[in-house]
Scaffold this motif. Structure first.
Motif, PDB file in Angstrom:
ATOM      1  N   GLN A  83      36.860  34.986  23.406  1.00 39.51           N
ATOM      2  CA  GLN A  83      35.460  34.881  23.848  1.00 39.51           C
ATOM      3  C   GLN A  83      35.312  35.462  25.252  1.00 39.51           C
ATOM      4  N   LEU A  84      36.305  35.134  26.106  1.00 38.03           N
ATOM      5  CA  LEU A  84      36.269  35.665  27.470  1.00 38.03           C
ATOM      6  C   LEU A  84      36.361  37.195  27.438  1.00 38.03           C
ATOM      7  N   GLY A  86      35.445  39.192  25.066  1.00 37.49           N
ATOM      8  CA  GLY A  86      34.165  39.717  24.578  1.00 37.49           C
ATOM      9  C   GLY A  86      33.133  39.775  25.690  1.00 37.49           C
ATOM     10  N   ARG A  87      33.119  38.758  26.512  1.00 28.23           N
ATOM     11  CA  ARG A  87      32.158  38.699  27.616  1.00 28.23           C
ATOM     12  C   ARG A  87      32.455  39.783  28.667  1.00 28.23           C
ATOM     13  N   LEU A  88      33.745  39.970  28.947  1.00 30.32           N
ATOM     14  CA  LEU A  88      34.119  40.955  29.973  1.00 30.32           C
ATOM     15  C   LEU A  88      33.866  42.386  29.492  1.00 30.32           C
ATOM     16  N   ARG A  89      33.987  42.578  28.173  1.00 33.37           N
ATOM     17  CA  ARG A  89      33.764  43.921  27.608  1.00 33.37           C
ATOM     18  C   ARG A  89      32.341  44.422  27.885  1.00 33.37           C
ATOM     19  N   ARG A  90      31.416  43.482  27.993  1.00 29.32           N
ATOM     20  CA  ARG A  90      30.010  43.868  28.182  1.00 29.32           C
ATOM     21  C   ARG A  90      29.688  44.246  29.633  1.00 29.32           C
ATOM     22  N   LEU A  91      30.651  44.017  30.539  1.00 30.90           N
ATOM     23  CA  LEU A  91      30.378  44.311  31.953  1.00 30.90           C
ATOM     24  C   LEU A  91      30.366  45.815  32.218  1.00 30.90           C
ATOM     25  N   GLU A 241      31.864  37.331  37.360  1.00 33.06           N
ATOM     26  CA  GLU A 241      31.640  36.914  35.976  1.00 33.06           C
ATOM     27  C   GLU A 241      32.485  35.686  35.619  1.00 33.06           C
ATOM     28  N   THR A 242      33.753  35.684  36.088  1.00 35.06           N
ATOM     29  CA  THR A 242      34.668  34.623  35.663  1.00 35.06           C
ATOM     30  C   THR A 242      34.507  33.334  36.456  1.00 35.06           C
ATOM     31  N   ILE A 245      32.955  30.682  34.438  1.00 30.02           N
ATOM     32  CA  ILE A 245      33.549  30.357  33.134  1.00 30.02           C
ATOM     33  C   ILE A 245      34.555  29.223  33.230  1.00 30.02           C
TER      34      ILE A 245
END
Lengths: 410, 250
Positions: A83-84, A86-91, A241-242, A245
């Motif tokens: 999930q993490l 996936g989230r970072l890929r969008r940055l 971003e992190t 989280i």
């Protein structure tokens, strides 16, 4: 101008001495350029291997894991790593993201057992960050969910395993319970990174199940869009971003390369020592040459002084001869360096036989290639000429002080 | 004697035997394991033992003396090759002293899985001093004979959330002595990793002990270690400073 013309003519008149002394200077320039090329190439290879096979350009860890990452413990992991990812890929500026689970294990063949670093890698995403797929030299790449492994070629050789063989991976779960996993060798990895050649790679989901950490990773590796030398604001964006989280921390390849950079710095110091020794040898050659010229040409010096040349002019004349030797030797050195560095960059030095026994603590293996470093090559030339000019001062001054009446009388 | 009386005596005898058997059967798995734990848990003990390590067709013999007090122990090797090598165990932590380097090293991480002094007993095995009843759920799986001994067969499964080296163990407990005479140690996946067997049961200080034990590594062909306890004393006086890191340097 007169001194220039005379200096040139004198160098030409004493060709053999000029050439012999010039060769010493040329050798110094060649040695410096070749070493510099190799060291820079080694450093660059080392860092590239680190980024392409181990660290990624930026990595995310559970807080506290980074300091103890060499111990390969499973006490601090990132839950929900996919999930993490996936989230970072969008940055913005992120080209690829892949989670990994790295842990201690032992490869057991039934006859031998060897401790190894085991890496659970995600076959669906690891090629967006790492070059593991390109390192497969035999067999095929991993498939998710299968009890299979890729072995580094050195490890495979040590354990006498080949594609199609089965071995047992013995490990401990997060709860320190033994787990023994039968895995089939589906491929062998060979690369210029010793870490790859000595490691065991298995599908991330299999590793997570075996270690009792479903969905977890010890690190999430990230690759930016502009290469590892141009990270720009990527680490900052990842930190931002992190921070919302969980208790995570962000590291870059520069943090990972601490040891390598320390090695490189030590090598550069060694390089200075080598340069110093070569410089002293070249200086002795030039001093000797100018001193001999002065002694041989004492009558000539006497005549020049009788004709009205000042001591300063005579000193300058001999110093210019010294610099001429430096310029000529340096030019010869540059020409030789061009050939040597071209060979080092295009062909390189194969030391694979050595690295089966020693890894030098660096992330390169097999072939050492040089890189072009023009400022360094031409810098060596300029330095050689200036150095020759300066070290000629003492013998030149000595010659200039000769008494014309004494030397002309014989 | 009238036949009926004879029958009655026989019946009474059978009933008595049955009731004795029932009483024995009535022991639960937990009770059996507790008896084993109580029997094995050593306080203030001193032992002298020999290890015979067999691997690749070669036998290597090592000797050591150990002092044990609950979860603390101190061992010193006495054979020529390893003389002066010492181990100190305090709870879950283990240190080793190398006489050549005169250095103390803490055994941790992946080193714990390595065989102790090259044997098939891992450091992990050596560290395990907690009572099994605290670590495992136990089930009585039946009764079997091991050699000529009647045994209870216990199946132990790690309690949730508890840190153990082996997820599952199967033990054969000698009925008369409450000493495990055979044990199988399994990985989380169910793969059999090691088989231990014990023999030469002796009564020392009112308790039963196996004076010989063999550990066979099922993951490594032809690899096994036999430990023979030559001397065992209970209730010995151990100076408290014995279980300290300073003692390793002495």
């Amino acid at each position: 101008m007169l001194e220039f013309r005379l200096a040139l003519r004198n160098l030409w008149r004493h060709k053999r001495r000029t050439i012999l002394t010039g060769v010493v200077v040329a050798f110094g320039v060649l040695l410096f350029s070749a070493f510099d090329s190799l060291l820079l190439g080694f450093e660059e290879d080392s860092l590239r291997n680190l980024v392409q096979y181990e660290s990624g350009e930026v990595s995310v860890h559970a807080r506290g894991h980074w300091e103890k990452r060499e111990e390969l413990l499973l006490d601090r992991t990132i839950p929900g790593a996919q999930q993490l990812a996936g989230r970072l890929r969008r940055l913005e500026g992120v080209r690829g993201v892949t989670p990994q689970l790295v842990f201690n294990a032992a490869v057991n063949t039934g006859a031998e057992e060897s401790p190894v670093k085991a890496i659970g890698t995600d076959p669906a995403s690891d090629e967006t960050v790492l070059n593991l797929r390109q390192a497969v030299k035999a067999g095929r790449y991993l498939r998710a969910g299968e009890n299979e492994a890729l072995l580094g070629r050195e490890l495979a050789k040590l354990m006498d395993l080949k594609v199609g063989d089965t071995f047992t991976l013995v490990l401990r779960t997060q709860r320190t319970t033994f787990e023994a996993l039968d895995l089939e060798v589906v491929g062998l990895l060979g690369s210029s990174s010793p870490a790859v050649n000595q490691g065991v790679y298995l599908p991330l989901d299999v590793a997570q199940e075996a270690t009792g950490l479903p969905g977890a990773a010890t690190q999430v590796l990230v690759r930016g869009e502009h290469g590892f030398h141009r990270l720009g604001g990527l680490p900052a964006r990842l930190r931002e971003e992190t921070q919302h989280i969980g208790d995570l921390e962000v590291k870059t390849w520069v943090d990972w390369s601490g040891d390598y950079l320390a090695h490189a710095q030590a090598d550069r110091q060694n390089m200075k020592v080598i340069l110093g020794i070569v410089g002293v040898i070249a200086a002795l050659g030039v001093v000797n040459s100018v001193l001999l010229a002065g002694m041989e040409r004492s009558r000539e010096i006497g005549t020049l002084k009788a004709l009205g040349m000042t001591e300063r002019q005579i000193t300058r004349l001999f110093m210019l001869e010294g610099m001429g030797i430096g310029l000529f030797g340096g030019l010869l050195g540059v020409i030789l360096s061009l050939g040597a560095v071209a060979y080092l960059t295009l062909v390189g030095i194969d030391y694979s036989q050595l690295t089966t026994e020693y890894d030098f603590g660096m992330a390169v293996e097999g072939l050492m290639r040089g890189v072009w470093n023009w400022p360094s090559i031409f810098g060596a030339w300029v330095f050689g000429a200036a150095f020759s000019f300066l070290v000629s001062y003492w013998p030149s001054r000595r010659s200039a002080r000769l008494d014309p009446a004494v030397v002309l009388r014989g | 004697m009238p036949r009926t009386r004879l029958h009655l005596i026989a019946l009474a005898l059978v009933l008595a035997l049955l009731s004795w058997a029932a009483a024995a059967q009535a022991l639960t798995a937990e009770e059996i394991l507790k008896k084993v734990d109580d029997n094995e848990y050593l306080e203030a003990a001193r032992l002298k033992a020999t290890l015979v390590i067999s691997s690749g067709g070669r036998d290597v013999t090592k000797t050591f003396v150990a002092l044990i007090d609950g979860d603390r122990s101190f061992a010193e090797f006495t054979n020529a090759r390893d003389r002066g090598t010492k181990y100190l165990k305090l709870g879950d932590e283990l240190w080793m002293f190398f006489p050549d380097a005169e250095d103390v090293v803490k055994i941790s991480g992946h080193l714990l899985r390595q065989g102790m002094m090259g044997s098939d007993f891992s450091y992990e095995d050596a560290l395990e001093s907690k009572k099994l009843t605290a670590l495992y759920q136990v089930k009585l799986a039946g009764e079997e004979k091991v050699g000529d001994r009647e045994c209870y067969v216990l199946e132990l499964t790690a309690k949730p959330g508890v840190e153990v080296a082996y997820a599952r163990r199967k033990q054969w407990i000698a009925k008369a002595e409450f000493v495990p005479v055979k044990e199988e140690l399994y990985a989380k996946s169910g793969k059999l990793m090691k088989v231990a067997t014990a023999g030469n049961l002796r009564r020392v200080g009112g308790r039963w002990f196996a004076m010989e034990a063999t550990m066979e590594n099922r993951l490594k062909k032809g690899s096994c270690t036999r430990m023979v306890i030559e001397e065992l004393e209970l209730g010995v006086n151990i100076p408290p400073q014995t279980f300290s890191r300073e003692a390793l340097h002495r």
